[in-house]
Scaffold this active site. Structure first.
Site, short mmCIF file in Angstrom:
data_model
loop_
_atom_site.label_atom_id
_atom_site.label_comp_id
_atom_site.label_asym_id
_atom_site.label_seq_id
_atom_site.Cartn_x
_atom_site.Cartn_y
_atom_site.Cartn_z
N ASP A 70 19.16 53.45 60.02
CA ASP A 70 19.95 54.05 61.09
C ASP A 70 20.60 55.34 60.61
O ASP A 70 20.97 55.46 59.44
CB ASP A 70 21.02 53.05 61.55
N ASN A 82 19.38 58.67 61.57
CA ASN A 82 18.51 59.86 61.55
C ASN A 82 19.02 60.95 62.49
O ASN A 82 19.04 62.13 62.13
CB ASN A 82 17.09 59.50 61.98
N TRP A 102 22.22 62.56 61.21
CA TRP A 102 21.89 63.39 60.04
C TRP A 102 21.36 64.75 60.50
O TRP A 102 21.77 65.79 59.99
CB TRP A 102 20.85 62.68 59.18
N ASN A 111 14.57 50.79 72.05
CA ASN A 111 14.38 52.22 71.78
C ASN A 111 13.52 52.95 72.82
O ASN A 111 13.52 54.17 72.89
CB ASN A 111 13.79 52.45 70.38
N TRP A 112 12.79 52.19 73.65
CA TRP A 112 11.99 52.83 74.72
C TRP A 112 12.87 53.59 75.68
O TRP A 112 12.41 54.50 76.36
CB TRP A 112 11.19 51.79 75.51
N ILE A 135 24.11 43.88 64.03
CA ILE A 135 22.78 43.39 63.68
C ILE A 135 21.74 43.95 64.66
O ILE A 135 20.55 44.04 64.33
CB ILE A 135 22.74 41.84 63.70
C1 IPE Z 1 16.88 56.00 63.22
O1 IPE Z 1 18.16 56.46 63.45
C2 IPE Z 1 16.52 54.72 63.93
C3 IPE Z 1 15.27 54.80 64.74
C4 IPE Z 1 15.18 54.21 65.91
C5 IPE Z 1 14.08 55.48 64.23
P1 IPE Z 1 18.74 56.84 64.88
O2 IPE Z 1 17.71 57.59 65.64
O3 IPE Z 1 19.27 55.60 65.53
O4 IPE Z 1 19.93 57.82 64.49
P2 IPE Z 1 21.41 57.88 65.09
O5 IPE Z 1 21.95 56.49 65.12
O6 IPE Z 1 21.30 58.46 66.46
O7 IPE Z 1 22.15 58.76 64.15
MG MG Z 2 21.07 54.67 65.64
#
Ligand code: IPE
Ligand code: MG
Length: 230
Positions: free
Chosen positions: A2, A4, A7, A50-51, A177
């Site tokens: 988590d 990305n 960052w 995530n979709w 979680i």
């Molecule tokens: C990566 O981090 C998790 C994935 C679904 C690939 P995020 O995309 O959730 O990054 P944040 O939480 O918005 O910083």
């Molecule tokens: Mg995230």
């Protein structure tokens, strides 16, 4: 994995830039885990939730996955690492699914470590699917209701041949979680770090392992009972 997106934001870049940089962390952590003798490493790459992200981000993640699996295949084989996946793969775009299945097939005889990608995965989905499978077995007379126990349940999950995780790491300072391995993590040690995933490298992984090594895993017993056994 988590952090990305956050960052990328710190760099003034689009979220996808963060995902691309996160791949380097995947490579480093996979390598570090294999080197210290971890037998199973499961990475939560994409959840069923995530979709609902913007289409452009979802597409980028799916493409990144294809590229990464293809590019890393020879390294996985060189390092004797077997690729596996958990989740509802049938709903992944064709290209992504095929690249993944090819990666799984090409590495199936490797034995040093198993790298499991959780893709279109969520625990509630998996548990509901297991309930359906078990119900069908009862209905067609293969299984009696009284036979349903922890073992039967575990064997109907997508993680059937994967041991329960000993350590669960979540990066980026979130203390949740998020629908991940809920059944399997019943006795997992949880480790949270503020480090964002693209910054999470070998040394950060070692810190998590060191922390884990100092935990006392009692599995419901008392501390005294444990010292009697050892
Ligand atoms: C990566 O981090 C998790 C994935 C679904 C690939 P995020 O995309 O959730 O990054 P944040 O939480 O918005 O910083
Ligand atoms: Mg995230």
């Amino acid at each position: 994995m988590d952090g990305n997106g956050r960052w990328a934001k710190t760099q003034g870049k689009p979220r996808v830039f963060g995902h691309k940089n996160g791949v380097t962390s995947v490579r480093e952590v996979t390598e570090a885990a294999a080197e210290i003798g971890v037998e199973f490493l499961t990475l939560y790459a994409f959840s069923t939730e995530n979709w609902s992200r913007p289409t452009i981000e979802v597409n980028a993640l799916m493409t990144l996955l294809v590229e990464t699996v293809k590019r890393e295949l020879s390294t996985l084989n060189k390092n004797n690492i077997r690729l596996q996946a958990i989740g509802d793969l049938s709903r992944l775009p064709e290209k992504t699914r095929l690249a993944l299945l090819e990666g799984i097939e090409m590495t199936k005889n490797n034995s040093r470590m198993t790298l499991v990608l959780a893709l279109n995965y969520s625990s509630r989905w998996e548990i509901v699917e297991a309930a359906k499978k078990i119900a069908a077995q009862v209905l067609n007379g293969e299984l009696a209701i009284d036979q349903i126990d922890n073992g039967v349940f575990s064997n109907n999950l997508t993680t059937k041949n994967i041991p329960d995780p000993e350590l669960l790491i979540r990066t980026s300072g979130e203390h949740r979680i998020s629908n991940y391995l809920l059944w399997q993590a019943a006795y997992s040690e949880l480790y949270f770090t503020n480090v964002l995933w693209p910054d999470f490298r070998k040394d950060d992984f070692y810190l998590a392992i060191l922390d884990f090594q100092n935990r006392e895993r009692r599995f419901g017993k008392t501390s005294e009972q444990l010292s009697e056994i050892t």
